[in-house]
Structure formats: structure tokens, C-alpha cells
Enzyme design. Sequence first.
Site, PDB file in Angstrom:
ATOM      1  N   SER A  78      32.736 -18.924 -47.622  1.00 30.56           N
ATOM      2  CA  SER A  78      32.440 -17.699 -46.892  1.00 30.56           C
ATOM      3  C   SER A  78      31.014 -17.218 -47.208  1.00 30.56           C
ATOM      4  O   SER A  78      30.059 -17.936 -46.926  1.00 30.56           O
ATOM      5  CB  SER A  78      33.482 -16.627 -47.209  1.00 30.56           C
ATOM      6  OG  SER A  78      33.366 -15.531 -46.341  1.00 30.56           O
ATOM      7  N   ASP A 127      39.214 -18.316 -36.963  1.00 35.23           N
ATOM      8  CA  ASP A 127      38.792 -17.529 -38.124  1.00 35.23           C
ATOM      9  C   ASP A 127      38.357 -16.140 -37.672  1.00 35.23           C
ATOM     10  O   ASP A 127      37.375 -16.007 -36.935  1.00 35.23           O
ATOM     11  CB  ASP A 127      37.636 -18.256 -38.819  1.00 35.23           C
ATOM     12  CG  ASP A 127      37.211 -17.587 -40.124  1.00 35.23           C
ATOM     13  OD1 ASP A 127      37.561 -16.411 -40.363  1.00 35.23           O
ATOM     14  OD2 ASP A 127      36.512 -18.249 -40.912  1.00 35.23           O
ATOM     15  N   HIS A 129      40.720 -17.869 -42.240  1.00 33.56           N
ATOM     16  CA  HIS A 129      39.572 -17.747 -43.133  1.00 33.56           C
ATOM     17  C   HIS A 129      39.975 -18.169 -44.548  1.00 33.56           C
ATOM     18  O   HIS A 129      40.842 -17.554 -45.175  1.00 33.56           O
ATOM     19  CB  HIS A 129      39.072 -16.297 -43.137  1.00 33.56           C
ATOM     20  CG  HIS A 129      37.749 -16.123 -43.823  1.00 33.56           C
ATOM     21  ND1 HIS A 129      36.575 -16.591 -43.294  1.00 33.56           N
ATOM     22  CD2 HIS A 129      37.412 -15.535 -45.007  1.00 33.56           C
ATOM     23  CE1 HIS A 129      35.568 -16.288 -44.097  1.00 33.56           C
ATOM     24  NE2 HIS A 129      36.061 -15.661 -45.156  1.00 33.56           N
TER      25      HIS A 129
END
Length: 385
Positions: free
Chosen positions: A184, A310, A339
Site C-alpha cells: 500500500s 480494491d 486491499h
Amino acid sequence: ILSPSRKHSLHISYYLFFQRPALVCSEAFGTFLYKHCPVVVEHFRPTPWCWGGRLQTLANAFLKSRPTINYRNELIRTVDGGQISLDWVDNHSSTAYPESSTRPTVLFLPGLTGNSRQPYVLHAIRQAAIRGFRCVVFHYRGFGEEELLTPVTYCAASTSDLEYAVQHVKRLFPNSPLLGAGVSMGGIILLNYLANKQADSGLEAGFTISVPWDVQKSCDSMEEPLNMLLFNRHLARGLCETVNRHRDVLQKVVDVDYVIKARSIREFDERFTTHLFGYESCAEYYRDASPAFKLHNTTVPILCLNAADDPFSPQHAFPLDMVKQLSNVALLVTAYGGHIAFMQGLFPRREGYMEHLFGQFVQAVFEHPEDLKEACSIKEVLINS
């Protein structure tokens, strides 16, 4: 297999519909991945009761197990008087690489408010450790358990602390190959670092999971009502709690009471990050932080995993056109996965798709460096299933 530009979106949709990941990369890089990372051509079928991206994301956070990892902590001082916390897994019992000085090392960057105790970090470290590699988790200033010594934390566009950490690891183990892995926001920082340093990054390769490619578009997605309720406010709360924890230091440069009233990531960045790092607006900061606009400057091999559903990283922001032109970058897109989730099986508590991909790629990089280097020097691009 080689697809004209106007057909790429159609081909992506076709492959996603049939649940086989779409691999966008050069033909040579793809051949390398098919041979050494066979998971890229396997059908990814998510947990049957957990198909949607939001549900995958939420369920993974609650269900994922936490394998026991014993870290050795190291605090390193920076030139501005601050400190960075590193958690090491030295893996002295490695039979594959018994010599410490040449044992390959994986440098791991967690997500926005993450640390070395997050389940996705623990499972990734386990995947690397069982293959005999040394691991080190890089913590952002103020977000480990260490004390914040200077009124500086981090932002997604700033790579100076990561550069300092890489230099430190290379000084300790100059003969050890080093791979960077980011999740991320950790992936954003890693990609920005690789774009900034290019051939001087000190890394053999990069690996990212669930990167928000365009931070502005990611923020817009996160402000959709349901995403705001489920994710945005929770992350903003974590950021505010950290600022409040370091109130004594940070109140020298910001109005802490004003900052901690932020109810979204954008509000937090407007009140804190942009001010701390000298940006005139959030838009300017988000543009500077977005790796989609810098990916063409990278030179080392990079494998990126994203899910089309996502909620943090919308599919329309994936830099397909840019990846098509690069010989060193591969983008693997699954139809589902949410995610940092990619859960499989009825009881998805252990390693899933992303951990298996990570383990195979890390092993391929360290065991076949010459093949990888040769593969990433050819500029024929394709979309494959």
C-alpha cells in the site's frame, strides 16, 4: 497475445471475468515469471463467501492469523537528529545461506499506519525466512514503538528516510543482495524511491502489493460514502492518535488540537502532511506522491500486484499504458482480492495468493539474478493470462 493499445482494457476485462490474473509486462519478463513464479498463471479464486473487495479487505483484517516472528530491534539515528526503527529477522539458522555476509536480505515497508506486527507483514516475513533469507522491517518515524525525536514524521512522497535505511543495510552487508517490498503506502514510497535513485537504488528488485497508483484518485475512492465509513475514518483516526502520542514534539510545528480533529485522510493531510513537508495544497502533495507519474524512471525489475476491486486503489488509475512501455515492470491484476487481502479457501487464516506470489518472486530474484536482468532488458510488451 501482443495486443494493440486500444484493446488492452478489453483484454483486461476478459481475463478478469474468467478470474485468471492479467499479467501486463514485456514478453521476456513474462517468460521469466511463468518459469519461476508459476502462481502468476494460476486461477485466483477468492474465498467463496468473501467475493467483494470491501468484504475481502475487512475480513482479512479480522481473520488473518499472526505467526510468531521474533524480531531484533535496531534504532538508527538520522543526520537531522531523528531516529528510524528497524526490526530484523537475522535468520542465522538458514541452511540455504549459512554465510551471514552474503545472505540475501528483504527490506519490507508496511502500509499507512502499519508496523512489523501486522499480519500481512508477519506472513510475508515468514515466506522469506523459510527460504533462508534475512528480513528487515522499516518503520516510518513515529509509527513504530520508538520515541519521535524531531518534529518530522513521513509522507508518501518523501524517500530520504528509506534511502538512509537502505544505505545502512548496505553498509552492514555490502555483499548481500537486497530486495525492497512495499505494501500500500509502503509500495508508494518504494516506487518513488526506485524512480528517484534509478540505478543507484542499492536494490536488486522491487515488489509491491495493493499500491494506490494515483493518490488523488485513491483519495476520491476512499471518500465514497461506504468506503469513508468502513476505512477512511478508521485510518484517519490512527494517524491522529499517532500525532497526539507525539504531541510534545509535534506541537512545535503544528496545531495538534486542530490536526487530531481530522475525520478523513484528506483532512489529515491538509492539516498536517502538506504543512509539515512544505506543499501548498493536498493536490500538489498527492500529485508528487503518485508513483504512476514516475514509474518510467525506474530501472530495476519490479513486480506489482493489484486487485481490480480494491477500494483503496481504483482500477481506472492503474498505469497500464506506462507499464506497456517498460521492460522492467510487471503489473499483475486479479479480478478480486480487495486491499492487502487476496484471501483463498473456506477458512483463510494462513498464507494466500499474495504471500505465495511474494515468496516465489523473492526466491526467483535471489536465485536467478542473471536471468532476471536479461529478461528486463527486452522491450516487447504483452498482456497475458
